[in-house]
Design an enzyme around this catalytic site. Structure first.
Site, PDB file in Angstrom:
ATOM      1  N   CYS A 201       0.839  -1.196   0.000  1.00 12.14           N
ATOM      2  CA  CYS A 201       0.000   0.000   0.000  1.00 12.14           C
ATOM      3  C   CYS A 201       0.880   1.254   0.000  1.00 12.14           C
ATOM      4  CB  CYS A 201      -0.981  -0.054   1.170  1.00 12.14           C
ATOM      5  SG  CYS A 201      -2.441   0.940   0.859  1.00 12.14           S
TER       6      CYS A 201
ATOM      7  N   HIS B 163      -3.578  -5.065   0.584  1.00 12.77           N
ATOM      8  CA  HIS B 163      -2.927  -5.584   1.800  1.00 12.77           C
ATOM      9  C   HIS B 163      -3.032  -7.110   1.826  1.00 12.77           C
ATOM     10  CE1 HIS B 163      -2.360  -1.791   4.071  1.00 12.77           C
ATOM     11  NE2 HIS B 163      -3.395  -1.381   3.366  1.00 12.77           N
TER      12      HIS B 163
ATOM     13  N   GLU C 170      -1.504  -9.176   3.478  1.00  9.11           N
ATOM     14  CA  GLU C 170      -1.279  -9.770   4.814  1.00  9.11           C
ATOM     15  C   GLU C 170      -2.574 -10.229   5.480  1.00  9.11           C
ATOM     16  OE1 GLU C 170      -0.838  -6.589   4.008  1.00  9.11           O
ATOM     17  OE2 GLU C 170      -1.252  -5.188   5.656  1.00  9.11           O
TER      18      GLU C 170
HETATM   19  N1  GLN Z   1      -1.889   6.702   2.983  1.00 13.38           N
HETATM   20  C1  GLN Z   1      -1.993   5.946   1.780  1.00 13.38           C
HETATM   21  C2  GLN Z   1      -3.377   6.055   1.147  1.00 13.38           C
HETATM   22  O1  GLN Z   1      -4.321   6.456   1.782  1.00 13.38           O
HETATM   23  C3  GLN Z   1      -1.631   4.503   2.015  1.00 13.38           C
HETATM   24  C4  GLN Z   1      -2.630   3.794   2.886  1.00 13.38           C
HETATM   25  C5  GLN Z   1      -2.110   2.482   3.390  1.00 13.38           C
HETATM   26  O2  GLN Z   1      -0.934   2.203   3.348  1.00 13.38           O
HETATM   27  N2  GLN Z   1      -2.990   1.676   3.917  1.00 13.38           N
HETATM   28  O3  GLN Z   1      -3.554   5.712   0.009  1.00 13.38           O
END
Ligand code: GLN
Length: 597
Positions: free
Chosen positions: A429, A556, A558
């Site tokens: 992300c 994500h 994970e």
């Molecule tokens: N801050 C970034 C976004 O909002 C990444 C978010 C994250 O890593 N979950 O896109």
């Protein structure tokens, strides 16, 4: 019936059943069996792991198990809570942002939960107040008892019936974990609702397990039972009597300690379980099974005659395999919330699952991203030196998700280091966005390339705000939950790692995306943005083919990693660190890759 034939059937006519706690099945009633897990004495006893382990043991007896986590705080969900304070926000398929304990349940029980499986005071009050505004209470005074308590009972009754294991029909048993410690003011309405529930569903359908602590004090080293006695007394004063005690302790409990607990806590000696310290958490279901926890619970729930013997062979293998692994792999985790390791709990678990599959122990070195930054060289030179030494020593580097600009420059330096030195890199992300920004700066020469999250005025927006939801509210406005990623070719690492597929479904939690306008320039410069969403606009996966393993994912992965089914990007990352990626891929492409466990 769909449920292994284990549900208890009662005819409508024969028994007066509170219909909220039963599912109807052709004129008959199937009673849900509830196992409530409460905690006493102190917080942080591992109540979540205990409750999940109880679920594992019951599941191993052939029962279908679901779970509900009650968090008595006022927040509607965990979405707006700081990982610094509360640990990671776990994300579900349906986009629910929930307490990290739901992650334990999903991993241990191998189920897919819904946002409604996490109850908070905020959610309950919100539902009651909505009804009040609609006029549903017909002019009555709306009160904690009975309206809030009824709402809690109704919620539990309906959510416990949702199938979570991919099969049809309601589960057999619902494990309910009550967060906090018995006696907390904020959990009182829940305790009262659960007391009422135990009464309405009847003895045979309700089993209460109280998790407590047995400390050892003084030179004599005596195991002290008094704190547990007090917390059981507190529980009983509130109308709930535990059927089992799960006592946490450093060393195994002495028989004399158990006898004392039994006598003073009004719990049968056979029902006093001991969870002493073990080398890894997979031993806990085994520890419970060895003490016949399943027999005590099944007896209470009148399921003894229909449940099978617990089959925990694969758990035993996993627990023992992990104990015997001698080699390790050094993983640098460069993040913002490194003070509290629970902030990245699922990432740590996913690394663990991938490492076990490679017969390695993860040696995770947490690096505060800000310590890598040039400013820290002046302000905290020692921390700066240690951070860089750790990073350079790592066999692989992971930049996990995060919000806000703290530490971003340090993460960019880590991504650059990994890229230039052929060190395996996994960006999750934010970690993917960081790698894209770094590439735009270093390779495209766009020195001020940035995300508009960190620099709203950047002349080179490499990552931009593309929310799916509201632009004004913070709660539940992100691109959340399971979304499909289409892979543009099977000839890429990601497709191979996922088993030669054209698409992957993973969970998301973000507002920003790679700017579609920079995609072409990045691709021409060698960075492959090979995964897109179904509209083709949002970038989901990034790979650098000229590098041994330089992968970024907007999702994500994970959250869907399981002990015996490691998440593919994590497995590839660890395989690359161990120099075994190619063998793994050729093995996997023959369709024969399987876990050694
Ligand atoms: N801050 C970034 C976004 O909002 C990444 C978010 C994250 O890593 N979950 O896109």
């Amino acid at each position: 019936m769909q449920t292994l034939g284990l549900r208890v059937l009662l005819t409508m006519a024969s028994i007066c059943v509170d219909p909220r706690f039963a599912a109807e099945n052709g004129g008959e009633i199937e009673r849900m069996k509830y196992v409530l897990v409460t905690g006493g004495v102190v917080s942080g006893l591992g109540k979540g792991v205990t409750a999940s382990s109880i679920g594992v043991v019951l599941k191993s007896c052939g029962l279908r198990v679901t779970s509900i986590k009650i968090d008595p705080y006022l927040n509607t969900d965990a979405g707006t809570m700081s990982p610094f304070e509360h640990g990671e926000v776990f994300v579900l398929d349906d986009g629910g942002e929930v307490d990290l304990d739901l992650g334990n349940y999903e991993r241990f029980l191998d189920v897919t939960l819904t946002k409604d499986n996490n109850i908070t005071t905020g959610k309950i009050y919100q539902s009651v107040l909505e009804k009040e505004r609609r006029g549903d209470y017909l002019g009555k005074t709306v009160q904690v008892v009975p309206h809030i308590t009824d709402a809690i009972k109704d919620w539990i009754a309906s959510v416990s019936l949702i199938p979570v294991d991919g099969k049809e029909g309601p589960p057999d048993i619902c494990v309910i974990e009550l967060g906090g410690t018995v006696g907390d003011i904020e959990s009182m309405p829940f305790i009262e609702a659960l007391r009422q529930l135990s009464f309405s569903v009847g003895q045979e359908n309700f089993c209460l397990i109280h998790v407590s602590l047995i400390p050892v004090l003084g030179v004599v080293g005596e195991q002290k039972t008094k704190p547990t006695q007090h917390s059981v007394r507190e529980l009983r004063a509130l109308g709930l009597t535990p059927h089992l005690l799960a006592c946490r302790s450093a060393q195994p409990l002495l028989e004399t300690t158990k006898a004392k607990l039994s006598q003073f806590c009004h719990v049968q000696a056979a029902n006093i379980l001991n969870i002493h310290d073990v080398p890894n958490i997979w031993h806990i279901p085994l520890l419970l099974r060895n003490q016949n926890a399943h027999l005590s619970i099944l007896k209470q729930l009148n399921l003894l005659s229909i449940a099978t013997q617990p089959a925990l062979d694969s758990w035993t293998r996993m627990a023992e395999t992990f104990d015997n692994i001698t080699n390790s792999v050094k993983i640098s985790m460069v993040g913002k919330y490194v003070g509290l390791t629970d902030s990245y709990l699922s990432v740590a678990k996913a690394l663990l699952h991938a490492c076990i599959a490679c017969s390695l122990k993860p040696q995770v070195e947490w690096i505060a991203a800000s310590d890598l930054e040039d400013e820290s060289k002046k302000s905290t030179p020692e921390a700066h030196a240690v951070a860089w030494k750790t990073l350079k020593n790592a066999e692989c580097i992971l930049v996990p998700g995060g919000f806000g600009d703290r530490g971003v420059s340090g993460m960019i330096l880590a991504a650059k280091y990994a890229r230039e030195n052929n060190v395996p890199y996994l960006g999750i992300c934010l970690g993917m966005q960081i790698a894209v920004i770094e590439y735009a700066r270093s390779v495209l020469g766009r020195e001020r390339a940035n995300s508009t999250e960190f620099d709203a005025q950047t002349p080179d927006p490499a990552v931009i705000f593309m929310p799916e939801g509201s632009r004004t509210h913070m709660g539940s406005t992100m691109r959340l939950g399971s979304r499909r990623t289409l892979l543009q070719t099977r000839d890429c690492l990601t497709s191979k790692l996922y088993g030669n597929t054209d698409y992957v479904d993973e969970r998301h939690r973000h507002r920003y995306e790679v700017n579609p306008e920079v995609v072409q320039a990045l691709e021409e410069a060698g960075l492959k943005l090979i995964g897109k969403d179904e509209t083709g606009k949002r970038v989901e996966v990034m790979e650098l083919p000229s590098h041994p393993f330089y992968v970024g994912v907007q999702f994500h992965p994970e959250f869907k990693s399981r002990p015996r089914r490691p998440s593919p990007p994590f497995l590839g990352f660890i395989m690359a660190a161990a120099g075994r990626l190619e063998t793994h891929l050729s093995f996997g492409q023959n369709g024969s890759a399987s876990m050694s466990l």
